[in-house]
Design a protein around this motif. Structure first.
Motif, PDB file in Angstrom:
ATOM      1  N   ALA A 282       0.829  -1.210   0.000  1.00 17.52           N
ATOM      2  CA  ALA A 282       0.000   0.000   0.000  1.00 17.52           C
ATOM      3  C   ALA A 282       0.864   1.263   0.000  1.00 17.52           C
ATOM      4  CB  ALA A 282      -0.912   0.002   1.232  1.00 17.52           C
ATOM      5  N   ASP A 283       0.407   2.309  -0.669  1.00 19.05           N
ATOM      6  CA  ASP A 283       1.133   3.575  -0.601  1.00 19.05           C
ATOM      7  C   ASP A 283       0.932   4.161   0.801  1.00 19.05           C
ATOM      8  OD1 ASP A 283      -1.085   6.105  -1.118  1.00 19.05           O
ATOM      9  OD2 ASP A 283      -1.702   4.057  -1.570  1.00 19.05           O
ATOM     10  N   TRP A 284       1.779   5.116   1.163  1.00 18.78           N
ATOM     11  CA  TRP A 284       1.779   5.588   2.553  1.00 18.78           C
ATOM     12  C   TRP A 284       0.430   6.141   2.976  1.00 18.78           C
ATOM     13  CZ3 TRP A 284       0.696  10.433   4.396  1.00 18.78           C
ATOM     14  CH2 TRP A 284       0.704  11.500   3.485  1.00 18.78           C
ATOM     15  N   ARG A 285      -0.222   6.850   2.085  1.00 13.62           N
ATOM     16  CA  ARG A 285      -1.474   7.470   2.475  1.00 13.62           C
ATOM     17  C   ARG A 285      -2.572   6.454   2.746  1.00 13.62           C
ATOM     18  NH1 ARG A 285      -4.399  12.979   0.957  1.00 13.62           N
ATOM     19  NH2 ARG A 285      -6.461  12.368   1.701  1.00 13.62           N
ATOM     20  N   SER A 286      -2.723   5.485   1.879  1.00 16.42           N
ATOM     21  CA  SER A 286      -3.776   4.496   2.143  1.00 16.42           C
ATOM     22  C   SER A 286      -3.375   3.594   3.311  1.00 16.42           C
ATOM     23  CB  SER A 286      -4.119   3.691   0.884  1.00 16.42           C
ATOM     24  OG  SER A 286      -2.979   3.169   0.286  1.00 16.42           O
ATOM     25  N   ALA A 287      -2.073   3.394   3.511  1.00 13.39           N
ATOM     26  CA  ALA A 287      -1.643   2.615   4.672  1.00 13.39           C
ATOM     27  C   ALA A 287      -2.026   3.327   5.967  1.00 13.39           C
ATOM     28  CB  ALA A 287      -0.128   2.395   4.629  1.00 13.39           C
ATOM     29  N   MET A 288      -1.782   4.627   6.025  1.00 16.39           N
ATOM     30  CA  MET A 288      -2.124   5.392   7.221  1.00 16.39           C
ATOM     31  C   MET A 288      -3.643   5.417   7.424  1.00 16.39           C
ATOM     32  SD  MET A 288       0.727   6.513   8.562  1.00 16.39           S
ATOM     33  CE  MET A 288       0.503   8.006   9.532  1.00 16.39           C
ATOM     34  N   ARG A 289      -4.342   5.572   6.330  1.00 18.26           N
ATOM     35  CA  ARG A 289      -5.797   5.637   6.392  1.00 18.26           C
ATOM     36  C   ARG A 289      -6.374   4.321   6.913  1.00 18.26           C
ATOM     37  NH1 ARG A 289     -10.601   6.154   3.788  1.00 18.26           N
ATOM     38  NH2 ARG A 289     -11.479   8.257   3.938  1.00 18.26           N
ATOM     39  N   HIS A 290      -5.846   3.236   6.374  1.00 17.47           N
ATOM     40  CA  HIS A 290      -6.295   1.905   6.764  1.00 17.47           C
ATOM     41  C   HIS A 290      -6.055   1.671   8.257  1.00 17.47           C
ATOM     42  CE1 HIS A 290      -7.074  -2.395   5.922  1.00 17.47           C
ATOM     43  NE2 HIS A 290      -6.190  -2.615   6.872  1.00 17.47           N
ATOM     44  N   ARG A 291      -4.874   2.044   8.693  1.00 19.97           N
ATOM     45  CA  ARG A 291      -4.538   1.836  10.100  1.00 19.97           C
ATOM     46  C   ARG A 291      -5.419   2.673  11.017  1.00 19.97           C
ATOM     47  NH1 ARG A 291       1.385   0.439   9.655  1.00 19.97           N
ATOM     48  NH2 ARG A 291       1.439   2.338   8.427  1.00 19.97           N
ATOM     49  N   ALA A 292      -5.655   3.903  10.622  1.00 20.58           N
ATOM     50  CA  ALA A 292      -6.476   4.786  11.459  1.00 20.58           C
ATOM     51  C   ALA A 292      -7.890   4.231  11.603  1.00 20.58           C
ATOM     52  CB  ALA A 292      -6.524   6.183  10.850  1.00 20.58           C
ATOM     53  N   ILE A 293      -8.443   3.789  10.492  1.00 18.40           N
ATOM     54  CA  ILE A 293      -9.818   3.277  10.525  1.00 18.40           C
ATOM     55  C   ILE A 293      -9.894   1.988  11.336  1.00 18.40           C
ATOM     56  CG2 ILE A 293     -11.617   2.268   9.068  1.00 18.40           C
ATOM     57  CD1 ILE A 293     -10.873   4.449   6.976  1.00 18.40           C
ATOM     58  N   SER A 294      -8.891   1.144  11.183  1.00 14.28           N
ATOM     59  CA  SER A 294      -8.865  -0.083  11.970  1.00 14.28           C
ATOM     60  C   SER A 294      -8.710   0.228  13.457  1.00 14.28           C
ATOM     61  CB  SER A 294      -7.729  -0.983  11.491  1.00 14.28           C
ATOM     62  OG  SER A 294      -7.629  -2.128  12.317  1.00 14.28           O
TER      63      SER A 294
END
Lengths: 235, 235
Positions: free
Chosen positions: A81-93
């Motif tokens: 995952a690119d950094w932005r979607s990785a951060m987004r995914h982690r935040a939502i989880s």
DNA sequence: ACCTGAACACCGTTCAAGT
DNA sequence: ACCTGAACACCGTTCAAGT
């Protein structure tokens, strides 16, 4: 229940540290962290209170342990995952996990012994930022901002007196307590927005998250192509 | 703590709800919220435990009361301040207050009965946003983002295992526990940045705050002069 | 090796009394 | 009116014992 001696998941299973911690989470989830006592946990596990001390030195260790188990529930992002979607995914989880275990949020304050899952989570967030090109200093900024928002939102969501999605009547009864005219802006926001049918406070999460990710992205590209005047962010 | 009044602030003063709550804050500040019991509070006030129940119905009411007192310590901005400096002023004041009373942060989660100072604070924040021109929906977004950040930062700051400013040695001992190579990014950030002499985690606060205020300002001007394609924020 | 009963020093809170 | 002593049903934890 006690049919044979086989694999009944009842109280016949041997006690273990893992079973103990998972039992503790179950008690906290259903009855609240205030109901988690050595005695209530022992009962949940079909064991006597003193047996717990064979797997854990004291209650503090149980609290440290269940906090780390909560962190372990946060989903890691896909490796590519690119950094932005990785951060987004982690935040939502993370928000989902803290929503399922709201008692964990205040507990994080007093725990000074981060466990392996906690360290892994933080390492993974910082790693995502560093590999995306954030300098060490910028990664520290971004990490602080990101984590503060995620924890803070979860804290606020957990402390909402009303669960707007399921119990608007409770919110109204709280509203009714406002001395008339005393809190006009709060009253306006509540009656004309928060209490409206489609509103769910949880939806605010992704708005703020995207604002923060937008800002981080801007900082990153600014660092790549610095301006002539050398200025950084505002102020 | 015991020296605010002119005359003897000892045990000769009549007990009152206000004196009781301020005593509770003093106990929590010096010995931690875990040490605040009806018995310890009574001793602090030079009174017997049962006397407390004459001014308060139970311990829950004490917790509600001291949380509201903490909120009342947050400085209101100057009446003529523009929205941005008003928000900035409030955030910095709130962080200072929560830093002085870190035990209050986790407590906010379980308190479902906001007191007058709490309501006044929230009303004031929303009022600043509304008068600045934020729509109701945008004010809700901004309010959620702002408060989440302030609380979340305070929570994180309070949970730092190391007080970097005063005890870098503690941080190093924690660092030493990291299995070598297990958390490379965390290790890098800690040794090469956080443990460096001039670093103070508290300084991260204003960085994130200004990022958020920049974003809100952008949203506000975008709303004033909407783009042709009607798009809002990213994604 | 794992589990436990009895006991200790604590909690918050009730109740019936003291001034 | 305000304060209090004794008591109750809880805590976490120690210790010496059981299998």
């Amino acid at each position: 229940m006690a049919a044979n001696g086989g694999a009944d998941a009842e109280k016949r299973v041997r006690l273990s540290r893992d079973r103990l911690l998972r039992g503790a989470i179950a008690v906290a989830d259903t009855a609240g962290i205030g109901s988690l006592t050595m005695r209530s946990l022992a009962q949940e596990l079909g064991v006597k209170p003193m047996s717990l001390y064979h797997h854990v030195t004291n209650k503090e260790e149980i609290l440290d342990g269940i906090i780390d188990l909560v962190f372990s529930e946060i989903e890691p992002p896909a490796a590519d995952a690119d950094w932005r979607s990785a951060m987004r995914h982690r935040a939502i989880s993370a928000r989902g996990v803290l929503g399922r275990h709201p008692w964990a949020i205040p507990l994080m304050e007093s725990r000074a012994n981060p466990g392996p899952a906690t360290l892994r989570y933080h390492d993974s967030v910082i790693g995502t930022l560093r590999r995306a090109g954030f300098s060490i200093g910028m990664a520290a900024h971004a990490f602080s901002l990101f984590d503060s928002y995620v924890y803070g939102f979860a804290l606020q969501e957990a402390s909402l007196p009303f669960d707007t999605a399921t119990a608007p009547d409770v919110a109204e009864s709280i509203m009714a307590q406002f001395p008339t005219g005393g809190y006009p802006y709060l009253a306006e926001l509540t009656t004309e927005h928060v209490l409206q049918p489609g509103y769910d406070y949880g939806d605010e999460f992704e708005f703020g998250l995207d604002v923060i990710l937008d800002s981080l992205e801007r900082l990153l590209t600014m660092a790549d192509a610095p301006r002539i005047d050398g200025s950084r962010s505002g102020r």
